[in-house]
Design a protein around this motif. Structure first.
Motif, mmCIF file in Angstrom:
data_model
loop_
_atom_site.group_PDB
_atom_site.id
_atom_site.type_symbol
_atom_site.label_atom_id
_atom_site.label_comp_id
_atom_site.label_asym_id
_atom_site.label_seq_id
_atom_site.Cartn_x
_atom_site.Cartn_y
_atom_site.Cartn_z
ATOM 1 N N VAL A 58 -29.899 49.092 12.862
ATOM 2 C CA VAL A 58 -29.095 48.640 13.998
ATOM 3 C C VAL A 58 -29.132 47.117 14.115
ATOM 4 C CG1 VAL A 58 -28.902 48.706 16.514
ATOM 5 C CG2 VAL A 58 -29.321 50.819 15.242
ATOM 6 N N ALA A 59 -30.293 46.534 13.835
ATOM 7 C CA ALA A 59 -30.386 45.064 13.875
ATOM 8 C C ALA A 59 -29.454 44.437 12.835
ATOM 9 C CB ALA A 59 -31.830 44.635 13.632
ATOM 10 N N GLU A 60 -29.409 45.038 11.649
ATOM 11 C CA GLU A 60 -28.512 44.527 10.612
ATOM 12 C C GLU A 60 -27.052 44.733 11.011
ATOM 13 O OE1 GLU A 60 -27.679 45.036 5.808
ATOM 14 O OE2 GLU A 60 -29.566 45.770 6.677
ATOM 15 N N ALA A 61 -26.760 45.856 11.698
ATOM 16 C CA ALA A 61 -25.394 46.098 12.181
ATOM 17 C C ALA A 61 -24.983 45.016 13.170
ATOM 18 C CB ALA A 61 -25.305 47.478 12.832
ATOM 19 N N GLY A 62 -25.925 44.559 13.971
ATOM 20 C CA GLY A 62 -25.637 43.504 14.933
ATOM 21 C C GLY A 62 -25.204 42.220 14.257
ATOM 22 N N ALA A 63 -25.792 41.959 13.082
ATOM 23 C CA ALA A 63 -25.432 40.738 12.348
ATOM 24 C C ALA A 63 -24.016 40.814 11.794
ATOM 25 C CB ALA A 63 -26.432 40.519 11.210
ATOM 26 N N ARG A 64 -23.476 42.029 11.678
ATOM 27 C CA ARG A 64 -22.124 42.194 11.134
ATOM 28 C C ARG A 64 -21.068 42.358 12.237
ATOM 29 N NH1 ARG A 64 -23.010 46.424 6.055
ATOM 30 N NH2 ARG A 64 -25.065 45.625 5.384
ATOM 31 N N ARG A 101 -15.484 42.796 14.357
ATOM 32 C CA ARG A 101 -14.622 42.614 15.530
ATOM 33 C C ARG A 101 -13.376 41.808 15.181
ATOM 34 N NH1 ARG A 101 -16.805 41.040 21.530
ATOM 35 N NH2 ARG A 101 -17.850 43.021 21.137
ATOM 36 N N ALA A 102 -13.473 40.948 14.199
ATOM 37 C CA ALA A 102 -12.344 40.096 13.837
ATOM 38 C C ALA A 102 -11.280 40.839 13.030
ATOM 39 C CB ALA A 102 -12.840 38.889 13.040
ATOM 40 N N LEU A 103 -11.589 42.018 12.554
ATOM 41 C CA LEU A 103 -10.639 42.776 11.737
ATOM 42 C C LEU A 103 -9.521 43.346 12.606
ATOM 43 C CD1 LEU A 103 -13.143 44.783 9.469
ATOM 44 C CD2 LEU A 103 -11.854 42.713 8.850
ATOM 45 N N ASP A 104 -8.276 43.271 12.095
ATOM 46 C CA ASP A 104 -7.151 43.865 12.822
ATOM 47 C C ASP A 104 -7.212 45.388 12.770
ATOM 48 O OD1 ASP A 104 -6.109 41.403 13.502
ATOM 49 O OD2 ASP A 104 -4.927 41.247 11.665
ATOM 50 N N GLU A 105 -7.639 45.917 11.633
ATOM 51 C CA GLU A 105 -7.713 47.370 11.457
ATOM 52 C C GLU A 105 -9.098 47.729 10.942
ATOM 53 O OE1 GLU A 105 -5.416 50.858 8.947
ATOM 54 O OE2 GLU A 105 -4.374 48.994 9.433
ATOM 55 N N LEU A 106 -9.722 48.694 11.585
ATOM 56 C CA LEU A 106 -11.076 49.067 11.195
ATOM 57 C C LEU A 106 -11.058 49.908 9.928
ATOM 58 C CD1 LEU A 106 -12.686 50.059 14.622
ATOM 59 C CD2 LEU A 106 -13.004 47.954 13.329
ATOM 60 N N PRO A 107 -11.979 49.628 8.991
ATOM 61 C CA PRO A 107 -12.080 50.478 7.805
ATOM 62 C C PRO A 107 -12.721 51.820 8.167
ATOM 63 C CG PRO A 107 -13.820 48.831 7.796
ATOM 64 C CD PRO A 107 -12.946 48.516 8.979
ATOM 65 N N ALA A 108 -12.553 52.823 7.324
ATOM 66 C CA ALA A 108 -13.185 54.127 7.561
ATOM 67 C C ALA A 108 -14.691 53.984 7.388
ATOM 68 C CB ALA A 108 -12.636 55.161 6.589
ATOM 69 N N PRO A 109 -15.469 54.368 8.389
ATOM 70 C CA PRO A 109 -16.927 54.223 8.258
ATOM 71 C C PRO A 109 -17.490 55.210 7.240
ATOM 72 C CG PRO A 109 -16.362 55.372 10.289
ATOM 73 C CD PRO A 109 -15.078 54.943 9.678
ATOM 74 N N SER A 110 -18.519 54.775 6.531
ATOM 75 C CA SER A 110 -19.174 55.633 5.539
ATOM 76 C C SER A 110 -20.672 55.588 5.736
ATOM 77 C CB SER A 110 -18.827 55.174 4.123
ATOM 78 O OG SER A 110 -19.637 55.830 3.173
ATOM 79 N N ALA A 111 -21.301 56.758 5.708
ATOM 80 C CA ALA A 111 -22.749 56.840 5.887
ATOM 81 C C ALA A 111 -23.510 56.278 4.693
ATOM 82 C CB ALA A 111 -23.151 58.295 6.138
ATOM 83 N N ASP A 112 -22.787 55.923 3.618
ATOM 84 C CA ASP A 112 -23.463 55.331 2.459
ATOM 85 C C ASP A 112 -23.986 53.930 2.775
ATOM 86 O OD1 ASP A 112 -22.895 57.581 0.975
ATOM 87 O OD2 ASP A 112 -21.019 56.769 0.163
ATOM 88 N N ASP A 113 -23.368 53.281 3.754
ATOM 89 C CA ASP A 113 -23.801 51.951 4.190
ATOM 90 C C ASP A 113 -24.032 52.035 5.695
ATOM 91 O OD1 ASP A 113 -24.174 49.327 4.908
ATOM 92 O OD2 ASP A 113 -22.470 48.542 3.769
ATOM 93 N N LEU A 114 -25.259 52.382 6.089
ATOM 94 C CA LEU A 114 -25.535 52.665 7.502
ATOM 95 C C LEU A 114 -25.318 51.467 8.420
ATOM 96 C CD1 LEU A 114 -28.599 55.113 7.437
ATOM 97 C CD2 LEU A 114 -26.231 55.602 8.075
ATOM 98 N N GLU A 153 -23.145 49.043 8.129
ATOM 99 C CA GLU A 153 -21.694 48.915 8.274
ATOM 100 C C GLU A 153 -21.143 50.054 9.135
ATOM 101 O OE1 GLU A 153 -18.114 46.707 6.920
ATOM 102 O OE2 GLU A 153 -20.254 46.304 7.098
ATOM 103 N N PHE A 154 -21.685 51.263 8.893
ATOM 104 C CA PHE A 154 -21.286 52.444 9.661
ATOM 105 C C PHE A 154 -21.522 52.203 11.155
ATOM 106 C CE2 PHE A 154 -22.506 56.466 11.679
ATOM 107 C CZ PHE A 154 -21.437 57.298 11.351
ATOM 108 N N CYS A 155 -22.706 51.702 11.496
ATOM 109 C CA CYS A 155 -23.040 51.448 12.907
ATOM 110 C C CYS A 155 -22.136 50.365 13.500
ATOM 111 C CB CYS A 155 -24.503 51.020 13.034
ATOM 112 S SG CYS A 155 -25.681 52.350 12.743
ATOM 113 N N ALA A 156 -21.871 49.324 12.725
ATOM 114 C CA ALA A 156 -21.036 48.225 13.228
ATOM 115 C C ALA A 156 -19.615 48.706 13.496
ATOM 116 C CB ALA A 156 -21.035 47.082 12.214
ATOM 117 N N ILE A 157 -19.084 49.553 12.610
ATOM 118 C CA ILE A 157 -17.725 50.073 12.800
ATOM 119 C C ILE A 157 -17.684 51.021 13.991
ATOM 120 C CG2 ILE A 157 -15.927 51.506 11.750
ATOM 121 C CD1 ILE A 157 -16.823 50.362 9.014
ATOM 122 N N MET A 158 -18.696 51.866 14.128
ATOM 123 C CA MET A 158 -18.762 52.786 15.266
ATOM 124 C C MET A 158 -18.787 52.013 16.582
ATOM 125 S SD MET A 158 -18.705 56.057 14.797
ATOM 126 C CE MET A 158 -18.869 57.315 13.540
#
Length: 736
Positions: free
Chosen positions: A27-33, A38-51, A53-58
Motif C-alpha cells: 500500500v505504501a508503494e501504491a501511494g507513491a504511484r 490520477r493524471a491518466l485520462d483513462e484507467l488501465p485494467a488492474p491486474s493482481a500481478d502487480d499489487l 499498481e492494482f491498489c493505486a488503480i482501485m
C-alpha cells in the motif's frame, strides 16, 4: 516492529495475529504511484500481478466513481480479504468499500463472487452504492432480495459479483436441489464467498438451519390447551428448571389437567404432547422478548440482533402452540423436503473471506468450522472513545433507576445518547419511563426494524435520544451533528451485558468512528439473566464483582461454542450423505443415466415402451421417475434422522457416546435409502403409463407438493437433547 508477545501469539496462530506488514508495504508503494495514476485520462485494467499498481488503480477508480478515496487501511483490508482472510475493521473504517474492491479483485481473476450479508437491505444498498465502481472496472454486479423473481435472480447470479443475504442464497440453493429441468436451475457453481458481518453470518446465524418445505394443510392448534395452561400456577401446577429453559407439570398439575380433560394423560401421548407444547409456549416464551405479534402473525426475534427473524419459525407443533396462545389462526405447515446449515452453505465455496468489526472474539470458531483466519486491520485514526467501567448493582430496580438518571443528566447537556436494551419489552418500558420524565425518544426494536437505517443514521445529532434493542444499524454510519464533538460525541449506554462480549463491543462501536470522540458504559445487576442463568451457583447476594460478569459471559460463550460444535458433529455426516446423493441427482438431471439404469434393470419394459414412444420421451420419463424417488427418499431420510437424533439422548443413560450411536444408525439407513430409491424407481417404471406425450406423473403416484416454501427453523428450545443436558454442559464449561 512486533513485540515478543505478538511474535509468540503469531507462532501459536492465535486469532488476529496475521502479519500484515507485507500488505502495508504494498500500500505504501501504491501511494507513491497515486499522482501518476490520477493524471491518466483513462484507467488501465488492474491486474493482481502487480499489487501496488492494482491498489493505486482501485483507489483512483473509487475516487472517480464514488467520490471516496480509500484510506491506506482500507486497501490493507482489501488485500487481507484477497488472501482469503476475515478482515477485522472497526466501525466506520469503510468495510463496504474494502469488500467491494476485494470482490472486484476476485472477479478480475475470472472468479464469480457472492457478497453475502445478514439482510436484504444491506445487500441492495451496497450493490447499488458500489455499482459505479464495478462498472468502471469492467465488472458486472447485481443483487437478490426476498421479492426477487426467478428471472431477476438468474440475471443477478449471472453477474460477476452478486450481493445477497445468506438466507436468500441458501434458499435458492435448496430450490435448485429440487429442480427437475436443467433450465430451471438458478445458482451457478460456487467460486468465492465474501461474507459481510462475518461473525454474525458465520457464527450467530449458523445455528439456525434453512429449510425447504412442501406446503401441506393449515397447522393444527388446540385453543383449549392454551386456555387450560393459562389457568395453571407456577410453582404449584408446574415448575421451571434452574435456567428457565425447561418446564414440567407437577403431580398436582397432572391431576388438574387430567381432571379438566377427563382422561389419563399417559394413556394418550398425543394429548400429552399438546399439553406440553401449550405449557412451553405459556411459561417459557414471552411476547415482545422471544417474539412479537404483527399483522396477525407470530414473528420470532433473532436473539443475537434483537430484530425480527424474517421467515423464521419454531418446529410446527410449538409454532402452533404460540399461535393458539395469542388466539391467532394457525399458520401453514409443511413436510421438510430439504435443509442446509449456514456452515454447509458457506463451505460449498472453494474460496472464502470476509469482514466485520468483531472477528477476533470468534476467531477460534472461524478457524475450526470454516478454516478462516482473522487479520486485524488497525484503524485509520486512533480510537479516542472513553469506555467507562461497568456500573454494578445488586437489584435490577436499582439499575433501572440509575439508568434513567444517567440518561436524564447527560441528555440535559445536549449530548446524543444511544441506549442498547436486551429485549423489546425493556425498550418499550424504558421509553415509557423517559416519557414520564418529559423526554421523548426514538425506539428502534423488532416492531419497526424496517426504518432501522434511517433511525440509526440520525442518532448522532445534537440532543438525539435513541433506544435500541440490542445491536442497531450494523452497516450504517452514525455521523456526529454540529457541535456534538465539543459535548464528548455519541454516548452509548448498555442496559445490561449480553451473553456474548462481541455484542457488547458492537454496541460500543457505534461511538468513536474515525477518531470521533465518544463514550460508553454498561449497567449490570445481580438479577440480570446473564448472572442468574450462567453463574447462579457462584453468585452470592450483593453487588456482583466485575470478574464475575466477565466469567458469566465466558461461560455463556463456551456453552454456545459447544452447542455449535456438537451440532456440526451431527450435521457433518448428513451433509456428506447429501453431497453424495446430489452428485447422483445432478448426473440424473443432466444426462441419460436414469434411462440407462432402468433399461438395465427392466429390459423387457424398456423394449416394450421403446416400440411405442420415442427415445427422448422414454429417457425423460425415466429421469422424472428417478428424480422423484431420489427427492422422496431424501425427505423420508431427513425425517428418520430427525427422529433418531431426538431420541439418541436416551442412550447416554447407558454410557454410550450419542454421536457414535447416531452414526451407527445413520450410515446403514443411508445405504438402505439408496437401495430403496433404485427398487421404487424400477417398480414405478414397470407400471407407469408413458405415451408420446410423456409420463403421467399423477397417475404414476409421482405428484410433488403443490407449492414449496422456505423458512429458517429455530431449534425447539424444549425437549431436545441439548436442552436436557444444558445445565450439565454449563457446569463443565465453568469448571474449565
Amino acid at each position: 516492529m512486533a513485540s515478543i508477545t505478538q511474535l509468540f501469539r503469531r507462532f501459536l496462530e492465535r486469532p488476529g495475529t496475521i502479519d500484515l506488514s507485507k500488505f502495508e508495504r504494498v500500500v505504501a508503494e501504491a501511494g507513491a504511484r497515486e499522482e501518476r495514476i490520477r493524471a491518466l485520462d483513462e484507467l488501465p485494467a488492474p491486474s493482481a500481478d502487480d499489487l501496488p499498481e492494482f491498489c493505486a488503480i482501485m483507489r483512483e477508480a473509487a475516487r472517480r466513481t464514488l467520490d471516496l478515496r480509500p484510506y491506506d487501511v482500507q486497501l490493507v483490508g482489501m488485500l487481507a480479504m484477497l488472501s482469503g482472510n476475515v478482515a477485522e475493521m472497526a466501525t466506520g473504517e469503510g468495510k463496504t468499500l474494502s469488500g467491494a474492491m476485494a470482490a472486484a479483485g476476485y472477479a478480475l481473476q475470472g472468479k464469480r463472487v457472492h457478497v453475502i450479508s445478514v439482510n436484504d437491505y444491506l445487500a441492495q444498498r451496497d450493490a447499488e452504492w458500489m455499482g459505479p465502481l464495478y462498472e468502471a472496472l469492467g465488472v458486472s454486479s447485481g443483487w437478490i432480495g426476498q421479492n426477487s423473481t426467478p428471472d431477476e435472480r438468474r440475471a443477478a447470479y449471472a453477474a460477476d459479483v452478486t450481493y445477497g443475504s445468506v438466507s436468500e442464497i441458501g434458499f435458492d440453493v435448496l430450490r435448485d436441489r429440487l429442480s427437475t429441468r436443467v433450465d430451471d436451475l438458478i445458482v451457478p457453481a460456487p467460486a468465492v464467498a465474501l461474507v459481510d458481518e462475518a461473525d454474525s453470518v458465520l457464527v450467530d446465524e449458523a445455528r439456525v438451519p434453512l429449510v425447504l418445505a412442501g406446503a401441506a394443510d393449515p397447522g393444527d392448534s388446540v385453543p383449549e390447551m392454551a386456555a387450560l395452561v393459562r389457568q395453571l400456577v407456577k410453582g404449584y401446577h408446574y415448575e421451571l428448571d434452574d435456567q428457565a429453559r425447561n418446564v414440567h407439570l407437577t403431580g398436582k398439575g397432572i391431576d388438574t389437567v387430567e381432571q379438566a380433560l377427563g382422561l389419563d394423560l399417559y394413556d394418550t401421548p398425543a394429548t400429552l404432547t399438546d399439553v406440553n407444547l401449550a405449557l412451553h409456549a405459556h411459561a417459557l416464551l414471552t411476547k415482545d422478548v422471544d417474539y412479537i405479534v404483527r399483522d396477525g402473525k407470530v414473528h420470532l426475534i433473532n436473539p443475537s440482533r434483537g430484530r425480527v427473524a424474517l421467515l423464521q419459525r419454531w418446529p410446527d407443533g410449538l409454532q402452533a402452540a404460540v399461535e393458539a396462545k395469542e388466539a391467532l389462526s394457525p399458520s401453514e405447515t409443511g413436510e421438510i423436503l430439504d435443509s442446509i446449515t449456514v456452515q454447509a452453505l458457506i463451505t460449498r465455496y472453494p474460496e472464502k473471506c470476509g469482514m466485520t468489526g468483531t472477528a477476533v472474539a470468534v476467531g477460534d470458531q472461524l478457524r475450526e468450522f470454516y478454516d478462516l483466519k482473522v487479520a486485524v486491520v488497525q484503524p485509520n485514526r486512533p480510537c479516542v472513545r472513553i469506555d467507562e467501567p461497568d456500573r454494578l448493582f445488586e437489584y435490577r430496580m436499582e439499575k433501572d433507576l440509575a439508568l434513567v438518571e444517567e440518561i436524564v443528566e447527560v441528555h440535559a447537556t445536549g449530548r446524543p445518547i444511544l441506549i442498547g436494551t436486551l429485549d423489546v419489552a425493556e425498550s418499550e418500558r424504558l421509553a415509557l419511563t423517559l416519557s414520564g420524565r418529559g423526554l421523548e425518544c426514538v425506539v428502534l426494536n423488532a416492531k419497526n426494524d424496517a426504518e432501522e437505517a434511517a433511525i440509526i443514521s440520525r442518532a448522532g445529532e445534537r440532543g438525539a435520544l435513541t433506544v435500541s434493542t440490542q445491536m442497531a444499524g450494523r452497516g450504517t454510519d452514525i455521523r456526529l451533528g454540529e457541535g456534538v464533538d465539543e459535548l464528548g460525541g455519541l454516548y452509548v449506554i448498555g442496559s445490561g451485558r449480553h451473553t456474548s462480549s462481541r455484542l457488547d463491543d458492537q454496541l460500543r462501536g457505534r461511538a468513536g468512528r474515525q477518531g470521533d470522540p465518544g463514550g460508553s458504559i454498561f449497567l449490570v445487576s445481580g438479577e440480570d439473566e446473564l448472572i442468574t442463568h450462567y453463574v447462579a451457583d457462584e453468585y452470592a447476594k450483593g453487588v456482583p464483582e466485575h470478574s464475575l460478569v466477565g466469567h458469566a459471559q465466558r461461560v455463556a460463550e463456551g456453552v454456545n461454542m459447544e452447542i455449535h460444535r456438537n451440532t456440526w458433529r451431527y450435521t457433518r455426516l448428513l451433509e456428506r450423505q447429501r453431497g453424495q446423493l446430489l452428485e447422483r441427482r445432478d448426473r440424473v438431471l443432466r444426462d441419460n443415466v436414469a434411462g440407462d439404469a432402468l433399461a438395465a434393470a427392466a429390459p423387457e419394459r424398456w423394449a416394450e415402451l421403446q416400440e411405442s414412444v420415442g427415445e427422448d420421451v422414454l429417457h425423460e420419463a425415466a429421469r422424472q421417475i428417478v428424480l422423484f424417488h431420489l427427492d422422496r427418499g431424501w425427505a423420508d431420510h431427513l425425517a428418520y434422522l430427525a427422529e433418531l437424533r431426538e431420541g439418541i439422548h436416551l442412550r447416554v443413560l447407558g454410557r454410550l457416546n450419542p454421536i457414535d450411536e447416531f452414526h451407527k444408525d445413520a450410515v446403514p439407513a443411508y445405504q438402505r435409502l439408496l437401495a430403496e430409491i433404485e427398487a421404487r424407481s424400477v417398480e414405478t417404471f414397470e407400471s407407469a403409463s408413458v405415451t408420446d406425450e410423456g409420463l403421467d406423473l399423477e397417475g404414476a403416484g409421482l405428484k410433488r407438493p403443490t407449492a414449496t416454501w422456505t423458512y429458517l427453523v429455530q431449534d425447539n428450545p424444549f425437549g431436545t437433547e441439548w436442552d436436557r443436558i444444558l445445565n450439565r454442559l454449563a457446569t463443565k464449561v465453568r469448571r474449565r
